[in-house]
Design an enzyme around this catalytic site. Structure first.
Site, PDB file in Angstrom:
ATOM      1  NE  ARG A  80      -4.950  29.746  77.985  1.00  0.00           N
ATOM      2  CZ  ARG A  80      -5.806  30.031  78.946  1.00  0.00           C
ATOM      3  NH1 ARG A  80      -6.548  29.089  79.467  1.00  0.00           N
ATOM      4  NH2 ARG A  80      -5.944  31.262  79.400  1.00  0.00           N
ATOM      5  CD  GLU A 107      -8.591  31.923  73.877  1.00  0.00           C
ATOM      6  OE1 GLU A 107      -9.768  31.591  74.138  1.00  0.00           O
ATOM      7  OE2 GLU A 107      -7.817  32.378  74.724  1.00  0.00           O
ATOM      8  CG  HIS A 160      -7.978  36.887  77.717  1.00  0.00           C
ATOM      9  ND1 HIS A 160      -8.658  37.844  78.439  1.00  0.00           N
ATOM     10  CD2 HIS A 160      -8.378  35.693  78.207  1.00  0.00           C
ATOM     11  CE1 HIS A 160      -9.426  37.262  79.330  1.00  0.00           C
ATOM     12  NE2 HIS A 160      -9.286  35.945  79.218  1.00  0.00           N
ATOM     13  NE  ARG A 218     -10.246  36.039  87.107  1.00  0.00           N
ATOM     14  CZ  ARG A 218      -9.873  35.706  85.886  1.00  0.00           C
ATOM     15  NH1 ARG A 218      -9.363  36.610  85.073  1.00  0.00           N
ATOM     16  NH2 ARG A 218      -9.995  34.468  85.467  1.00  0.00           N
ATOM     17  CG  ASN A 269      -6.806  25.706  77.886  1.00  0.00           C
ATOM     18  OD1 ASN A 269      -6.170  25.871  78.926  1.00  0.00           O
ATOM     19  ND2 ASN A 269      -7.703  26.578  77.451  1.00  0.00           N
TER      20      ASN A 269
END
Ligand code: ADP
Length: 396
Positions: free
Chosen positions: A90, A383, A179, A240, A7
């Site tokens: 990923r 993940e 996600h 964010r 990743n």
């Protein structure tokens, strides 16, 4: 099969080696500060974490160091690199081209590059990671697993923005969602834990980490999600803003003399919990500040929970009901206060939380009472395991 899961971020590279038969993690770690100086941590299963500082001008040196650590005579977990059967990468943005994971070929790489425009901060780093592995392990098959893929079957009514249609036709401006690997993994776990068929279940997944998103999963398909063209839309996140009236951006930019990229930088990096609280993006710091009576931190936390609850309510409407609500990722898995606060809004759905269970969850738990109108669960996302499974399925 031994699967190396990679990743890549712009200056980091997270990795795990997973034995796909036992689904055990053989080793894992992180390379940081790539292009700055370079630091790698490496933890073999059952062993101590090792930290090595060494120059990593590019991701290729980082991958090289990871491979060396994996076959190291003393602490390595593999005898030779031949024991790596496949690499799963990923990839953040698959645009409309990728609705599922794919074996990486030159043609695929070209299509991924075409999505760079849509994720300029993420996709180029993913591609660099793929090329680094290609260079060092030219004969090992590689698979790309996209953050956007699970949401690729949303209906048009969920993914279209109400701007002139030509922007969708000309530039593919639409909601993509992110996600996806986590939303897919967690929603499937929910079905398993509840012993219900995945293809006949309405689940809302709240992935609450530094980046945060909610998804509505109906009969195994993501039918809506809170992130959009980019991961900036939706929930209030660590740094964010999530949803905001675009006019507010123009208003602030004019007052502060910002151009568009400075304004976007403010919304991505200086907003969210950090911006509201003025303290931190990390929920542990926010909770500590609230204990010390900090008013802004309290408002930030209330606003965060309220936003999550509004999305859950919207998705219960979108699916005409909801069977299960799941919390996952750093905050969702670890912060019982947030879970409890969010669920206070769902009295109308008949949600009842068992606070004893909620305060003492492990990796997985049903935190609602047996008579709750909707099951509420905590599910630790994984993940890397999901990427390893996808990779194995495609290269077998
Ligand atoms: P990402 O992967 O998006 O960077 P994470 O899923 O790791 O983010 O989530 C980070 C957030 O989770 C932080 O706000 C942090 O405070 C919270 N968190 C992580 N671990 C814990 C914990 N043990 N207790 C409370 N909060 C935690």
């Amino acid at each position: 099969m031994n699967i190396l899961v990679i990743n890549c971020g712009s200056s980091s590279l997270k990795y795990q080696v997973i034995d796909s038969t036992s689904e055990k993690v053989l080793a894992k770690g992180l390379c940081e500060r790539i292009g700055i100086d370079g630091r790698m941590n490496y933890t073999p299963a059952g062993g101590e974490k090792e930290v090595t500082e060494a120059p990593m001008p590019t991701h290729t040196e980082a991958v090289k160091m990871v491979l060396e650590a994996l076959v190291n005579e003393k602490t390595g977990v593999l005898k030779s690199l031949d024991e790596i059967d496949a690499v799963g990468h990923r990839i953040v943005h698959g645009g409309e081209a990728f609705k599922q994971s794919v074996v990486i070929t030159d043609e695929v790489l070209k299509s991924v590059e075409e999505c760079n425009d849509l994720a300029p901060l993420h996709n180029p780093a993913n591609i660099i990671g793929i090329n680094a592995c290609k260079e060092l392990m030219p004969n090992v098959p590689m698979v790309g697993v996209f953050d956007t893929a699970f949401h690729a079957n949303m209906p048009a009514k969920a993914y279209m923005y109400a701007v002139p249609y030509k922007y969708y036709e000309d530039y593919k401006v639409r909601r993509y969602g992110f996600h996806g690997t986590s939303h897919s993994y967690v929603s499937q776990r929910v079905a398993d834990i509840l012993g219900k068929p995945y293809d006949n279940l309405k689940t809302i997944v709240c992935h609450l980490g530094n980046g945060a998103s909610v998804s509505a999963v109906k009969d195994g398909v993501s039918v809506d999600t809170s992130m959009g063209l980019s991961p900036l839309e939706g929930l209030i996140m660590g740094t964010r803003s999530g949803d905001i009236d675009p006019s507010a951006i123009e208003f602030i930019a004019k007052k502060e003399g910002m151009d568009i990229s400075q304004a976007l930088n403010m919304l991505n990096k200086e907003s969210g919990m950090l911006g509201l609280s003025g303290i931190s993006s990390d929920f542990r710091d926010i909770l500590a500040a609230i204990e010390n009576g900090d008013e802004k931190a309290k408002i930030a936390l209330e606003a965060f929970c309220y936003r999550v609850a509004k999305y859950v309510g919207a998705y219960a409407a979108a699916m005409n009901g909801v069977d299960a609500i799941a919390f996952t990722a750093g905050i969702g898995e670890n912060n019982n206060y947030v879970r409890s606060k969010v669920c206070e809004y769902f009295g109308y759905l008949g949600v009842k939380i068992d606070e004893d269970v909620n305060n003492n969850t492990g990796d997985e738990a049903i935190i609602s009472t047996p008579d709750s109108g909707v099951k509420v669960l905590v599910v630790a996302t994984n993940e890397e395991l999901a990427i390893a499974r996808e990779t194995e399925a495609l290269v077998k």
